[in-house]
Design a protein around this motif. Structure first.
Motif, PDB file in Angstrom:
ATOM      1  N   GLN A 215       0.856  -1.195   0.000  1.00 60.61           N
ATOM      2  CA  GLN A 215       0.000   0.000   0.000  1.00 60.61           C
ATOM      3  C   GLN A 215       0.888   1.238   0.000  1.00 60.61           C
ATOM      4  O   GLN A 215       1.746   1.387   0.875  1.00 60.61           O
ATOM      5  CB  GLN A 215      -0.877  -0.007   1.254  1.00 60.61           C
TER       6      GLN A 215
ATOM      7  N   MET B 283      -6.632   3.361  -5.391  1.00 60.95           N
ATOM      8  CA  MET B 283      -7.823   2.924  -4.652  1.00 60.95           C
ATOM      9  C   MET B 283      -8.732   4.111  -4.368  1.00 60.95           C
ATOM     10  O   MET B 283      -9.953   3.985  -4.374  1.00 60.95           O
ATOM     11  CB  MET B 283      -7.406   2.275  -3.331  1.00 60.95           C
ATOM     12  N   THR B 284      -8.122   5.240  -4.074  1.00 59.74           N
ATOM     13  CA  THR B 284      -8.887   6.463  -3.854  1.00 59.74           C
ATOM     14  C   THR B 284      -7.932   7.639  -3.964  1.00 59.74           C
ATOM     15  O   THR B 284      -6.708   7.465  -3.948  1.00 59.74           O
ATOM     16  CB  THR B 284      -9.583   6.468  -2.475  1.00 59.74           C
ATOM     17  N   THR B 285      -8.496   8.819  -4.093  1.00 60.71           N
ATOM     18  CA  THR B 285      -7.713  10.051  -4.120  1.00 60.71           C
ATOM     19  C   THR B 285      -8.278  10.984  -3.059  1.00 60.71           C
ATOM     20  O   THR B 285      -9.447  11.370  -3.138  1.00 60.71           O
ATOM     21  CB  THR B 285      -7.793  10.707  -5.513  1.00 60.71           C
ATOM     22  N   LEU B 286      -7.484  11.309  -2.071  1.00 61.78           N
ATOM     23  CA  LEU B 286      -7.944  12.217  -1.026  1.00 61.78           C
ATOM     24  C   LEU B 286      -7.992  13.621  -1.620  1.00 61.78           C
ATOM     25  O   LEU B 286      -6.957  14.150  -2.053  1.00 61.78           O
ATOM     26  CB  LEU B 286      -7.002  12.171   0.179  1.00 61.78           C
TER      27      LEU B 286
ATOM     28  N   ILE C  10      -4.032   6.999  -2.849  1.00 62.61           N
ATOM     29  CA  ILE C  10      -3.651   5.796  -2.119  1.00 62.61           C
ATOM     30  C   ILE C  10      -3.642   4.661  -3.141  1.00 62.61           C
ATOM     31  O   ILE C  10      -4.650   4.423  -3.807  1.00 62.61           O
ATOM     32  CB  ILE C  10      -4.631   5.516  -0.959  1.00 62.61           C
TER      33      ILE C  10
ATOM     34  N   TYR D 245      -2.462   0.578  -4.282  1.00 64.41           N
ATOM     35  CA  TYR D 245      -2.469  -0.744  -3.635  1.00 64.41           C
ATOM     36  C   TYR D 245      -2.232  -1.817  -4.684  1.00 64.41           C
ATOM     37  O   TYR D 245      -2.740  -1.716  -5.808  1.00 64.41           O
ATOM     38  CB  TYR D 245      -3.850  -0.955  -2.997  1.00 64.41           C
TER      39      TYR D 245
END
Lengths: 164, 164
Positions: free
Chosen positions: A117, A140-143, A159, A161
């Motif tokens: 990760q 997986m996602t973007t903050l 993020i 993975y």
């Protein structure tokens, strides 16, 4: 460019610090304090086991990049590794990052990790994002506004993975 | 139950440790090593500033829960806070977690943080997931098989996020 990856030793630090310093001071790709001093940087990067730090060395023996990997979580999530990479900007684009990434994937798998990760990949660091995707990492996602870039202002923080 | 939140002091530790120990030993909701000893737990939870640790106290003065918050990242992402919460299982379901969560959101906002990120919310911890969602946290992604639950085996690990 022929690249060899080997475990880092204390004697590699003087070759690592100049390009690491430049990357940290630029503040564009890493979530380190930009004024991190050499001692802090060293203790952040050259960690005791179970962390593992390597250097990438070219045919002349020069250190051109480095990677460190360590557990991303403890306890019930300690099967997820983390990893960080730095490549001498003067040697970028010659496969150093890819060689380090491939090494870390194999190393983490051999150590029994089940996934890697990346906690904080700056979305404007498109070269890194492209490289990690090509090595099987998924965003997986973007903050949103997760990173304050010195030039672009608030940008997303990915993020990423990869299962092993 | 009337709950007061106040900054934790060293003298609160003996009241915190028994329920924290039970939560850590169970290994169902936190990514701590299940055999973490008391000294390690204390130094993980009672951190120096900029971290901030509070306790929730009931009307009788008993410590019934605790929260700690600290920067989740450094440098260009240091505007994202992290937070962790533990509630005495004997007092669960009486609003202690919600009171702590509301406190931490206000505290982080006042400190100038722009978001709170939870790095590891075990998906089977449905009570916590429901509480955080009700307080405006969003599940940004779920790391597949990110957590090894002692009873359920590999389950997902949520990353949750709330902008402030």
């Amino acid at each position: 460019m022929s690249i060899t990856i080997r475990t880092a030793t204390d004697s590699d630090w003087p070759a690592v610090w100049p390009f690491m310093r430049d990357i940290i001071r630029a503040g564009e790709t890493y979530t380190y304090d930009r004024d991190l001093d050499e001692g802090q940087a060293r203790s952040t990067w050259f960690l005791p086991p179970p962390a593992h730090t390597v250097v990438a060395v070219d045919a002349s023996g020069a250190v051109v990049g480095t990677a460190k990997t360590n557990p991303n979580h403890m306890g019930g999530a300690s099967h997820i590794a983390s990893a960080s990479f730095m490549v001498d900007a003067a040697r970028a684009g010659r496969g150093v990052g890819r060689a380090l990434g491939e090494y870390v994937i194999e190393w983490a798998r051999a150590e029994g990790y089940r996934a890697i990760q990346f906690n904080a990949v700056v979305e404007t660091n498109t070269r890194a994002v492209r490289l990690w995707r090509s090595l099987g990492f998924e965003i997986m996602t973007t903050l949103p506004e997760g990173f304050r870039h010195p030039e672009h202002g608030y940008v997303g923080l990915h993020i990423m993975y990869r299962r092993l």
